[in-house]
Scaffold this active site. Sequence first.
Site, mmCIF file in Angstrom:
data_model
loop_
_atom_site.group_PDB
_atom_site.id
_atom_site.type_symbol
_atom_site.label_atom_id
_atom_site.label_comp_id
_atom_site.label_asym_id
_atom_site.label_seq_id
_atom_site.Cartn_x
_atom_site.Cartn_y
_atom_site.Cartn_z
ATOM 1 N N ASN A 78 0.870 -1.171 0.000
ATOM 2 C CA ASN A 78 0.000 0.000 0.000
ATOM 3 C C ASN A 78 0.907 1.222 0.000
ATOM 4 O O ASN A 78 1.472 1.579 1.026
ATOM 5 C CB ASN A 78 -0.891 -0.014 1.246
ATOM 6 C CG ASN A 78 -1.691 1.269 1.392
ATOM 7 O OD1 ASN A 78 -1.758 2.074 0.463
ATOM 8 N ND2 ASN A 78 -2.288 1.482 2.553
ATOM 9 N N LYS B 153 0.100 4.285 -0.393
ATOM 10 C CA LYS B 153 -0.531 5.514 0.103
ATOM 11 C C LYS B 153 -0.268 6.660 -0.891
ATOM 12 O O LYS B 153 -0.270 6.417 -2.087
ATOM 13 C CB LYS B 153 -0.025 5.831 1.508
ATOM 14 C CG LYS B 153 -0.116 4.580 2.404
ATOM 15 C CD LYS B 153 0.067 4.824 3.845
ATOM 16 C CE LYS B 153 -0.100 3.499 4.586
ATOM 17 N NZ LYS B 153 -0.125 3.649 6.002
ATOM 18 N N HIS C 278 -9.551 1.516 4.197
ATOM 19 C CA HIS C 278 -8.315 1.682 4.976
ATOM 20 C C HIS C 278 -8.572 2.651 6.133
ATOM 21 O O HIS C 278 -9.350 3.602 5.998
ATOM 22 C CB HIS C 278 -7.197 2.203 4.070
ATOM 23 C CG HIS C 278 -5.875 2.181 4.749
ATOM 24 N ND1 HIS C 278 -5.466 3.186 5.583
ATOM 25 C CD2 HIS C 278 -4.891 1.247 4.761
ATOM 26 C CE1 HIS C 278 -4.264 2.874 6.073
ATOM 27 N NE2 HIS C 278 -3.900 1.705 5.587
ATOM 28 N N GLU D 277 -6.941 5.042 7.250
ATOM 29 C CA GLU D 277 -6.693 6.454 6.948
ATOM 30 C C GLU D 277 -7.889 7.070 6.234
ATOM 31 O O GLU D 277 -8.196 8.251 6.409
ATOM 32 C CB GLU D 277 -5.401 6.598 6.120
ATOM 33 C CG GLU D 277 -4.171 6.444 7.007
ATOM 34 C CD GLU D 277 -2.981 5.822 6.320
ATOM 35 O OE1 GLU D 277 -2.920 5.806 5.078
ATOM 36 O OE2 GLU D 277 -2.089 5.344 7.049
ATOM 37 N N GLU E 104 -5.840 -4.610 10.367
ATOM 38 C CA GLU E 104 -4.835 -3.580 10.591
ATOM 39 C C GLU E 104 -5.162 -2.811 11.865
ATOM 40 O O GLU E 104 -5.954 -1.859 11.838
ATOM 41 C CB GLU E 104 -4.794 -2.603 9.401
ATOM 42 C CG GLU E 104 -4.415 -3.258 8.093
ATOM 43 C CD GLU E 104 -3.722 -2.289 7.150
ATOM 44 O OE1 GLU E 104 -2.617 -2.585 6.727
ATOM 45 O OE2 GLU E 104 -4.290 -1.214 6.873
ATOM 46 N N GLY F 256 2.069 2.637 10.685
ATOM 47 C CA GLY F 256 3.028 3.738 10.547
ATOM 48 C C GLY F 256 3.663 4.180 11.852
ATOM 49 O O GLY F 256 4.301 5.217 11.926
ATOM 50 N N SER G 99 3.021 -1.787 10.325
ATOM 51 C CA SER G 99 4.461 -1.836 10.585
ATOM 52 C C SER G 99 5.104 -3.187 10.272
ATOM 53 O O SER G 99 5.984 -3.645 10.996
ATOM 54 C CB SER G 99 4.765 -1.416 12.027
ATOM 55 O OG SER G 99 4.351 -0.083 12.245
ATOM 56 N N GLY H 33 2.746 -0.943 4.272
ATOM 57 C CA GLY H 33 2.791 0.469 3.911
ATOM 58 C C GLY H 33 4.225 0.923 3.710
ATOM 59 O O GLY H 33 4.864 0.628 2.698
ATOM 60 N N GLY H 34 4.758 1.613 4.693
ATOM 61 C CA GLY H 34 6.079 2.238 4.618
ATOM 62 C C GLY H 34 7.168 1.349 4.027
ATOM 63 O O GLY H 34 7.940 1.785 3.163
HETATM 64 P P1 PGA Z 1 2.566 0.598 7.619
HETATM 65 O O1 PGA Z 1 1.138 0.774 6.933
HETATM 66 O O2 PGA Z 1 3.142 -0.701 7.111
HETATM 67 O O3 PGA Z 1 3.352 1.792 7.205
HETATM 68 O O4 PGA Z 1 2.335 0.543 9.105
HETATM 69 C C1 PGA Z 1 0.293 -0.321 6.717
HETATM 70 C C2 PGA Z 1 -0.987 0.134 6.080
HETATM 71 O O5 PGA Z 1 -1.428 1.247 6.390
HETATM 72 O O6 PGA Z 1 -1.578 -0.574 5.255
#
Ligand code: PGA
Length: 249
Positions: free
Chosen positions: A9, A11, A95, A97, A167, A173, A213, A234-235
Amino acid sequence: MRKKLIAANWKMYKTPDLTREFFREFLPLVSGHSRDEIAVCPPDIDLVAAVEAAKGANVAVGGQNVHWKPEGAFTGETSAGMLLALGVKHVIIGHSERRQYFCETDDTVNLRLKAALEAGLTPICCIGEVLEEREAGLTDDVLRRQCVRAFHAISSKKAAKLVVAYEPVWAIGTGKTATPELAVEAHAVIRSEATEIFGEEFASKLRILYGGSVKPENAAALMAQEEIDGALVGGASLDPKSFAAIVKY
Ligand code: PGA
């Protein structure tokens, strides 16, 4: 055996040029990898570049959101048909967010999910509790409620391609990963709710990913759990080497 899905992802990161650069580096690192399914979900603006770059490769491309109407006066939205027309196969829905910053609710998640399934996309439906809910002992209730509402009026036949991503919002994050044990517990709650809603056969085939994470350092311990059917990253998915290391945990 459920085949694991490792999905990126991105973002709101990367331009089309950076997308092409990512795939140039990433594809050789995972070529021939067939143990797991791999998907990359970039911003809409990068979808064409991603689909072109991944043509013929073992990496699918996904969107990060989808509207429930086929077309119309909905500024800023993208329909399932539009994603499909580009060669997109997956789409992230609900998601945290989007729930936190863009007024996404369980009801709009349900509408988007129905549209994605109807169109033949593979939806990755995100659910998870916030820290206050976990601390108040409400995690199971929250997960069950999110499932009931997201899956409302969807038959098990229609839901065949559904993928769920657990999640925990406090792990996204933040560098705080759920322990494998804690993730397994939450996944079991989701699978039991899926059993109630769709029946046992469906629930035993349902893939439930973990997200929050996920990094090369913790991927192996998480993916070793039979109950964890992949990851939404994500990251750590923005860097080709790091995402390849996660895919190959
Ligand atoms: P993250 O994000 O791996 O940066 O924690 C995961 C996500 O939001 O899908």
